[in-house]
Design a protein around this motif. Structure first.
Motif, mmCIF file in Angstrom:
data_model
loop_
_atom_site.group_PDB
_atom_site.id
_atom_site.type_symbol
_atom_site.label_atom_id
_atom_site.label_comp_id
_atom_site.label_asym_id
_atom_site.label_seq_id
_atom_site.Cartn_x
_atom_site.Cartn_y
_atom_site.Cartn_z
ATOM 1 N N UNK A 1 16.750 103.214 74.891
ATOM 2 C CA UNK A 1 16.788 102.622 73.815
ATOM 3 C C UNK A 1 16.275 103.745 72.848
ATOM 4 N N UNK A 2 17.083 103.907 72.257
ATOM 5 C CA UNK A 2 16.673 105.136 71.022
ATOM 6 C C UNK A 2 15.923 105.015 69.985
ATOM 7 N N UNK A 3 15.157 105.842 69.576
ATOM 8 C CA UNK A 3 13.602 105.697 68.798
ATOM 9 C C UNK A 3 14.316 106.139 67.064
ATOM 10 N N UNK A 4 13.235 106.166 66.472
ATOM 11 C CA UNK A 4 13.585 106.954 65.017
ATOM 12 C C UNK A 4 13.065 108.032 65.614
ATOM 13 N N UNK A 5 13.926 109.189 64.117
ATOM 14 C CA UNK A 5 13.135 110.448 64.290
ATOM 15 C C UNK A 5 12.319 110.502 64.265
ATOM 16 N N UNK A 6 11.267 109.747 63.466
ATOM 17 C CA UNK A 6 9.988 109.647 62.966
ATOM 18 C C UNK A 6 9.077 110.144 64.469
ATOM 19 N N UNK A 7 9.784 109.582 65.262
ATOM 20 C CA UNK A 7 8.828 109.410 66.559
ATOM 21 C C UNK A 7 8.991 110.583 67.655
ATOM 22 N N UNK B 1 23.602 101.824 57.554
ATOM 23 C CA UNK B 1 23.466 102.715 55.790
ATOM 24 C C UNK B 1 22.959 101.504 55.377
ATOM 25 N N UNK B 2 21.796 102.546 54.422
ATOM 26 C CA UNK B 2 21.131 101.954 53.467
ATOM 27 C C UNK B 2 19.267 101.945 55.023
ATOM 28 N N UNK B 3 19.080 102.004 55.854
ATOM 29 C CA UNK B 3 18.648 101.945 57.126
ATOM 30 C C UNK B 3 17.946 102.546 57.349
ATOM 31 N N UNK B 4 17.185 102.913 58.964
ATOM 32 C CA UNK B 4 16.487 104.258 59.125
ATOM 33 C C UNK B 4 17.420 105.256 60.219
ATOM 34 N N UNK B 5 17.267 106.714 59.991
ATOM 35 C CA UNK B 5 17.740 107.585 61.145
ATOM 36 C C UNK B 5 17.116 107.285 62.554
ATOM 37 N N UNK B 6 17.878 106.928 63.446
ATOM 38 C CA UNK B 6 17.501 107.140 65.074
ATOM 39 C C UNK B 6 17.972 107.928 66.040
ATOM 40 N N UNK B 7 17.589 108.380 66.956
ATOM 41 C CA UNK B 7 18.325 109.167 68.006
ATOM 42 C C UNK B 7 17.607 108.557 69.192
ATOM 43 N N UNK B 8 19.319 109.261 70.291
ATOM 44 C CA UNK B 8 18.847 108.900 71.156
ATOM 45 C C UNK B 8 19.427 110.038 71.902
ATOM 46 N N UNK B 9 18.423 110.019 72.912
ATOM 47 C CA UNK B 9 17.621 111.254 73.988
ATOM 48 C C UNK B 9 18.726 111.326 75.078
ATOM 49 N N UNK B 10 19.622 111.980 75.725
ATOM 50 C CA UNK B 10 20.637 111.786 77.106
ATOM 51 C C UNK B 10 20.019 111.975 77.721
#
Length: 617
Positions: free
Chosen positions: A259-265, A243-252
């Motif tokens: 590790x997960x990465x920011x969706x900007x990546x 909450x109030x932080x970045x949005x991250x994506x983990x690719x199965x």
């Protein structure tokens, strides 16, 4: 002496006094009501042997096309994915520096001062070093090249760590440790940790202990606020957001060791949100939605802005004539508190009302319709869906939504809201247990920075309530698992919290699971006569190890409503009990049924008591 059948009304009623609750139950712990009868709740045992670092406040399971089953675990310190009993740390990396970090040690101390200009870390953050060389003595390369949790951040360019060997034992520097680490040091910084306390305002005391200069003030951000994660599956993959932080994506497909990465990546990323209050994936149309996000071209979160990506695309957030990305600023309130998916819509709570968000297709994509004013979620996770109904706790009551908002009649409402710690109300979370038609809210009590210790449970089929105590940071129905999964909230030993499988067996992870229910006052007539109870004929169902099962029926009494009840007699009931003789004389009697043994459960039927009018002698 004639027998009187005692059948109490189901549900706990604490709206009046114990004296006025003369035909019902007044207090409880670790029990539920099912088909009108009281029964002990199920026990729990460790879900996995490993510990999680930090207090977990977010759990979610999901399955993939190849049959894999994952559990996402968000704590104030880390983010994990569990698969097959193994914990995998996928906490994203915030920043990486190369050939910049240096180390300074002091003879006789395990404290290492790290210099890395503009490191951006806060106390409690995790950093992993590689490429470091020995300082010349006890602080070897093996000691330095591992993950550390930052202890103190005295300046924007320095911080301290506590040197340990690979087994975790402290290592003390000696006089030979004079170098700076040498080699090509790489420092990988994980995203900033969050707090275990909720802060309503800005100013002194907002930041973690020892962060910044003495007396310095700070604005609220993801680093100095109660860490609440939201997470949702995007196909086989996972999207999550502190909450109030970045949005991250983990690719199965990259494996659980990645590790997960920011969706900007992500490939093709375009105008992705850099911060949000909550993230969600819509069910049918599969848009990634951020609630309370930064606008395109800005970096600060607009707490009323809802943004969504292009359909089936977590990377593209730029609205064009050929895609379905977009956004909408809500008109009521000052901030979005939380959002919940229901069967046909998403319910968004601002701090001033509820808004229905529905997929309508091009050209608008989503419609937004206010459905209620002056009611709101008490906390981002204070709402849950059971069947086709959403249930939520408001700062002053309990409600349901099924096309329209209705207040739930609650027989324990005053008790809950008189005791809840309103300063930490954002810790409140709701969960559901469909096997028992229950919705349960867990909440903190008292004052200060207390954590969750209590719960209030609602049986929505039988319309009855129960209360009790249980310290949990998260509790998830886990529909893909056999049993619900919960997490402890130990803030004293924050690096060793556990996950539990709930509603299994009858014990508390190998210890006794104490449960009780206590009635209101029972009297004869208008309560002007003394009564004598001299025997009880029990009616119980005992489950599990009946050779070890026993229940205590405690008789308390008092002569006047404001008297403190005293224990008059106790009858111990086993599987072979037919009747128990007691001697309990008072004007008003209270019956308490409790258990504390191992290996068994129970439910209560109707008791029959030997009661007669009695005098003082």
């Amino acid at each position: 002496m004639p027998l009187s059948k005692i059948a109490f009304n189901p549900g706990v009623d604490k709206e009046g006094t114990q004296y006025t609750t003369d035909s019902g139950w007044f207090d409880s712990d670790k029990i539920r009501f099912r088909k009108g009868r009281v029964e002990k709740i199920g026990g729990w045992q460790k879900y996995i042997a490993g510990v999680v670092k930090g207090v977990c406040r977010s759990l979610m399971d999901w399955g993939t096309k190849d049959g894999s089953l994952f559990l996402g675990i968000g704590t104030n310190l880390k983010f994990y994915i569990e698969e097959g009993g193994a914990l995998n740390d996928i906490t994203p990396i915030r920043a990486t520096t190369t050939n910049a970090a240096t180390f300074a040690a002091t003879n006789g101390s395990s404290t290492i001062t790290v210099t890395d200009n503009s490191h951006g870390a806060v106390a409690g953050d995790f950093v992993t070093f590689s490429g470091a060389a020995s300082l010349g003595g006890n602080i070897t390369a093996a000691v330095l090249n591992q993950e550390y949790q930052i202890v103190v951040v005295p300046t924007v360019n320095t911080y301290t760590i506590r040197a340990v060997d690979t087994s975790g034992s402290a290592v003390t520097a000696n006089s030979s440790d004079t170098g700076n680490g040498g080699g090509s040091v790489t420092a990988a910084y994980q995203i900033n940790v969050g707090l275990n306390s909720y802060v309503r305002s800005t100013g002194w005391g907002v930041n973690p202990w020892s962060a910044g200069a003495w007396g310095a003030s700070s604005t609220i951000s993801a680093t100095n606020q109660l860490r609440l994660y939201s997470q949702d599956a995007f196909g086989d993959d996972l999207i999550f957001n502190p909450r109030a932080g970045g949005v991250y994506y983990w690719d199965k497909s990259s494996g659980v060791g990645t590790r997960a990465v920011a969706i900007s990546a992500l490939s093709g990323a375009s105008n992705t949100p850099t911060g949000a209050l909550q993230v969600m994936v819509s069910d049918i149309d599969r848009h990634v939605i951020c609630f309370g996000a930064n606008p395109i071209g800005g970096s600060d979160i607009d707490p009323l802005l809802v943004r969504w990506s292009d359909q089936e695309n977590a990377a593209d957030w730029t609205p064009t004539a050929t895609n379905s990305a977009g956004g909408q600023v809500l008109s009521a309130g000052t901030a979005i508190v939380g959002a919940v998916k229901t069967r046909q819509e998403i319910l968004i709570s601002t701090d001033n009302g509820l808004v229905s968000m529905r997929f309508v297709g091009a050209p608008f994509i989503f419609s937004f319709t206010p459905v209620a004013e002056n009611v709101a979620f008490a906390a981002p996770k204070a709402a849950v869906v059971a069947g086709d109904t959403m249930y939520f706790m408001d700062p002053g009551g309990f409600y349901m939504y099924r096309g329209a908002v209705q207040r739930l009649p609650c027989s324990v409402e005053r008790y809950v809201f008189d005791n809840i710690n309103k300063d930490q109300i954002y810790k409140v979370f709701a969960t559901t247990n469909p096997d028992y038609s229950e919705v349960t809210w867990y909440y903190p009590v008292g004052s200060g920075e207390t954590d969750i210790t209590n719960y209030v449970s609602y049986n929505y089929v039988e319309n009855v309530w129960a209360v009790g105590t249980l310290d949990r940071g998260a509790y998830f129905n886990a529909p893909l698992h056999e049993y619900p999964i919960a997490a402890t909230n130990d803030t004293d030993n924050v690096l060793t919290n556990y996950l539990y499988t709930q509603e299994i067996g009858y014990d508390a992870d190998g210890s006794e699971l104490v449960a009780y229910v206590e009635s209101g006052d029972i009297g004869i007539g208008d309560g002007d006569s003394l009564m004598m109870i001299n025997r009880v004929i029990p009616d119980f169902t005992l489950l599990g190890d009946q050779s070890n099962a026993n229940l205590s029926i405690v008789f308390k009494g008092r002569d006047f409503p404001l008297d403190t009840p005293t224990t008059l007699a106790t009858a111990t009931v086993t599987s072979s009990s037919k009747q128990e003789h007691v001697r309990a004389r008072s004007r008003e009697s209270i019956i308490r049924i409790e258990s504390s043994g191992l290996g068994y459960g129970w439910s209560v039927g109707s008791l029959r008591l030997g009661i007669r009018t009695d005098g003082r002698r």
